[in-house]
Write an enzyme that holds these catalytic residues in place. Structure first.
Site, PDB file in Angstrom:
ATOM      1  CB  CYS A 244      -0.917   0.000   1.224  1.00 13.70           C
ATOM      2  SG  CYS A 244      -0.030   0.201   2.796  1.00 13.70           S
TER       3      CYS A 244
ATOM      4  CG  HIS B 215       2.537  -0.498  12.257  1.00 14.34           C
ATOM      5  ND1 HIS B 215       3.680  -1.252  12.083  1.00 14.34           N
ATOM      6  CD2 HIS B 215       1.576  -1.119  11.545  1.00 14.34           C
ATOM      7  CE1 HIS B 215       3.414  -2.286  11.315  1.00 14.34           C
ATOM      8  NE2 HIS B 215       2.152  -2.230  10.956  1.00 14.34           N
TER       9      HIS B 215
ATOM     10  CB  CYS C 210       0.975   5.011   7.233  1.00  9.78           C
ATOM     11  SG  CYS C 210      -0.360   5.131   6.023  1.00  9.78           S
TER      12      CYS C 210
ATOM     13  CD  GLU D  86      -3.079   1.821  12.608  1.00 12.64           C
ATOM     14  OE1 GLU D  86      -4.141   2.478  12.532  1.00 12.64           O
ATOM     15  OE2 GLU D  86      -2.746   0.969  11.753  1.00 12.64           O
TER      16      GLU D  86
ATOM     17  CG  ASN E  11      -2.830  -5.676   5.940  1.00 16.56           C
ATOM     18  OD1 ASN E  11      -2.856  -6.148   4.806  1.00 16.56           O
ATOM     19  ND2 ASN E  11      -1.691  -5.324   6.525  1.00 16.56           N
TER      20      ASN E  11
ATOM     21  CB  SER F 200       3.410  -5.515   4.901  1.00 11.41           C
ATOM     22  OG  SER F 200       2.863  -4.501   5.716  1.00 11.41           O
TER      23      SER F 200
END
Length: 581
Positions: free
Chosen positions: A18, A82, A104, A134, A228, A270
């Protein structure tokens, strides 16, 4: 999604890095290459993918969970994608370290929301995984009361009074988060809920759900500790598809996967491209269902590409075009020398590069080089055979191949003094592309020319230039496609150094004088009329440039095959011209 119809295999368009992960990795690599600090360290794993972290480690980027051992050293600390809590960052700065924030931007946006509403008297509700980095970082931005819930059952434990600010971990399940918000709003009057799930995550989840409904089995590729990635696997199982979460293609059970007619493939945010490519390659190469004839043809094509045989046959086709363009007599031994020599050099270089830049799980240690230990034997056998045939063609031909081979050895040898940035020719950006193109042109044009008593120098220049550009452009476009893995391996290719857009423009700009030279030489009668038809190969390069975009979701073997098909196009055009001329 890319559908390989004969095999019923689909690759999700959203699979792979991403924006936030790519940004963090690029920042870390750029800092490492600048050599401004004694050490470059990531505060905790930069991203949740062990194979990528291994490659970052190979590039000198160290993972630290405790900063005490490096206190007082010349170190730059990279904040992971994160994010971390403000108190942690202040602690790092107070220890005297330089900080590079790779958080991010989507996570930073959530941090800002929490900080603002916490200061305005809101109680913060974070929907996420309690032990995720995160979430731990987000908690630090809440200056008042903060609660973390992972599901609808956590709503009952929220305070009945007070104002609530609800945010989500950026990789949460969209549907579940919306259900939680609805339930919170039923029980609380003053609620400010924010859609903080990354749009990339939302699209990835939506696509994987759609794909899982159509497929019998789903393969989700990503780190075992990636939240994720786990969520994608859970969504696939929820849709009823048999789901396999893996980190690399080596974990696949070929026999088990062969039982499914329809297989979908997706990957976490990732997961690097080369691992996805390897999984796609493995599934397509071993899948047993679908149309038998088409399946067999496709698998044969993939096998030829992966084993450099497709390129070797293409070399013979390009030699046919190059020799015809200079008016040389076509002979089977010359075509065989070109084919065997290119095969030998390709496989040998692949093995050398694998040993030099390989790391566990790296693109250099791919399935091709890892599973076929005999490739070294076959490459040396092909090179030896080509040299023997060249010797029968004449001493000049033998010496020509010997000279190219010695230049190939010299390419890898450190010949520059230590004071120079480059120790060997291979360290210079673009040297691989140029040297490969020149070697091919020598075999495809000069070698056939040596078999003639009289040859036109002008025709040799035109043919040599044409072949050089075709091979050079194929090599550079391949580097554009592999830029992610090349950056991680520390290879300074042209796209890495100059940027993709600049390299694309360079290929287009270079094509124009080549086009004018080929057409002009034909009009002037310097070369046969074949030159007009070979212009199609230049237009094919432009098409490949447009297709060389990961967003188009073309698999790795298809892209490689398309690029090398240009050699066959040159040979086919030549055969047709010879037949009808």
């Amino acid at each position: 999604m890319m559908d390989i119809a004969p095999l019923g295999v689909r690759l999700a368009k959203t699979a792979g890095f991403c924006m936030g992960v790519k940004r963090a990795v690029d920042m870390a690599l750029d800092m490492s290459r600048q050599k401004r600090y004694g050490r470059v360290c990531s505060y905790g794993p930069l991203i949740h993918n062990p194979q990528t972290m291994e490659l970052l480690k190979a590039q000198g980027i160290t993972i630290l969970n405790d900063l005490a051992p490096v206190k007082g050293e010349d170190v730059v600390i990279i904040i992971r994608a994160h994010g971390i809590a403000p108190a942690e960052r202040k602690k790092i700065e107070n220890m005297g370290f330089e900080v590079l924030d790779a958080t991010c931007p989507r996570v930073a946006h959530v941090q800002a929301i929490i900080r603002k509403h916490s200061r305005n008297g809101y109680d913060i509700v974070i929907v996420g995984d309690h032990d995720h980095p995160e979430v731990n970082g987000l908690i630090g931005y809440a200056e008042g009361r903060v609660m973390v819930i992972s599901g609808r059952e956590g709503v009952a434990g929220l305070p009945e009074t007070g104002r609530l600010c609800v945010v989500a971990q950026t990789t949460q399940d969209v549907e579940q988060y919306n259900e939680i918000i609805s339930e919170i709003k039923l029980k609380h009057r003053d609620v400010r809920a924010f859609d903080t799930i990354c749009d990339s995550t939302a699209k990835r989840q939506q696509e994987v759900c759609t794909l899982a409904k159509e497929m019998e089995a789903m393969i989700i590729v990503g780190g075992k500790n990636s939240a994720n990635t786990k969520r994608l696997a859970e969504l696939c199982e929820k849709e009823g598809a048999d789901t396999f979460q893996i980190e690399t293609a080596l974990e696949l059970d070929d026999k088990k996967m062969g039982a499914y007619k329809k297989i979908g493939i997706s990957a976490g945010a990732s997961t690097p491209n080369w691992i996805i490519d390897q999984v796609m390659d493995r599934v397509v190469s071993t899948h047993q269902t679908g149309n038998l004839n088409l399946r067999s043809l496709l698998r044969l094509w993939v096998w030829l590409i992966n084993n450099d045989i497709y390129a070797a046959i293409g070399a013979a086709a390009l030699t046919l075009a190059g020799a015809t363009l200079i008016g040389a007599r076509i002979s089977a031994p010359v075509l065989l020398v070109a084919s065997l020599y290119v095969y030998g050099m390709h496989t040998l270089n692949r093995r050398i590069n694998s040993r030099i830049s390989g790391a566990p799980g790296s693109p250099a240690g791919d399935l091709h080089s890892g599973r076929d230990r005999g490739c070294l034997f076959f490459s040396l056998a092909a090179l030896t055979t080509s040299m023997v045939i060249a010797l029968f063609l004449g001493s000049e031909s033998f010496l020509l191949l010997l000279a190219i081979s010695l230049m190939g050895v010299l390419y890898h040898v450190p010949i520059f003094p230590a004071v120079f940035r480059f120790r060997s020719i291979k360290d210079i950006a673009g040297s691989k592309n140029v040297s490969m193109a020149l070697a091919w042109s020598t075999v495809a044009v000069v070698l056939p020319g040596l078999q003639q008593e009289v040859i036109s120098l002008a025709a040799v220049v035109v043919s040599f230039t044409f072949v050089t550009y075709i091979v050079f452009s194929r090599s550079v476009i391949s580097d554009i496609w592999d830029i992610q893995s090349d950056r991680l391996k520390g290879q300074e290719t042209m796209p890495v150094v100059l940027g993709i857009d600049s390299v694309r423009r360079l290929i287009l700009i270079l094509s124009l004088p080549v086009l004018f030279l080929v057409i002009g030489a034909g009009l002037a009668g310097l070369v046969p009329g074949l030159s007009f038809y070979l212009a199609a190969c230049l237009f094919y390069v432009w098409i490949c440039l447009r297709l060389c975009d990961r967003a188009l979701n073309i698999s790795n073997f298809v892209m490689e095959g398309l690029l090398e098909t240009n050699y066959f196009l040159a040979g086919l055009v030549t055969l047709m011209w010879l037949y009808f001329a």
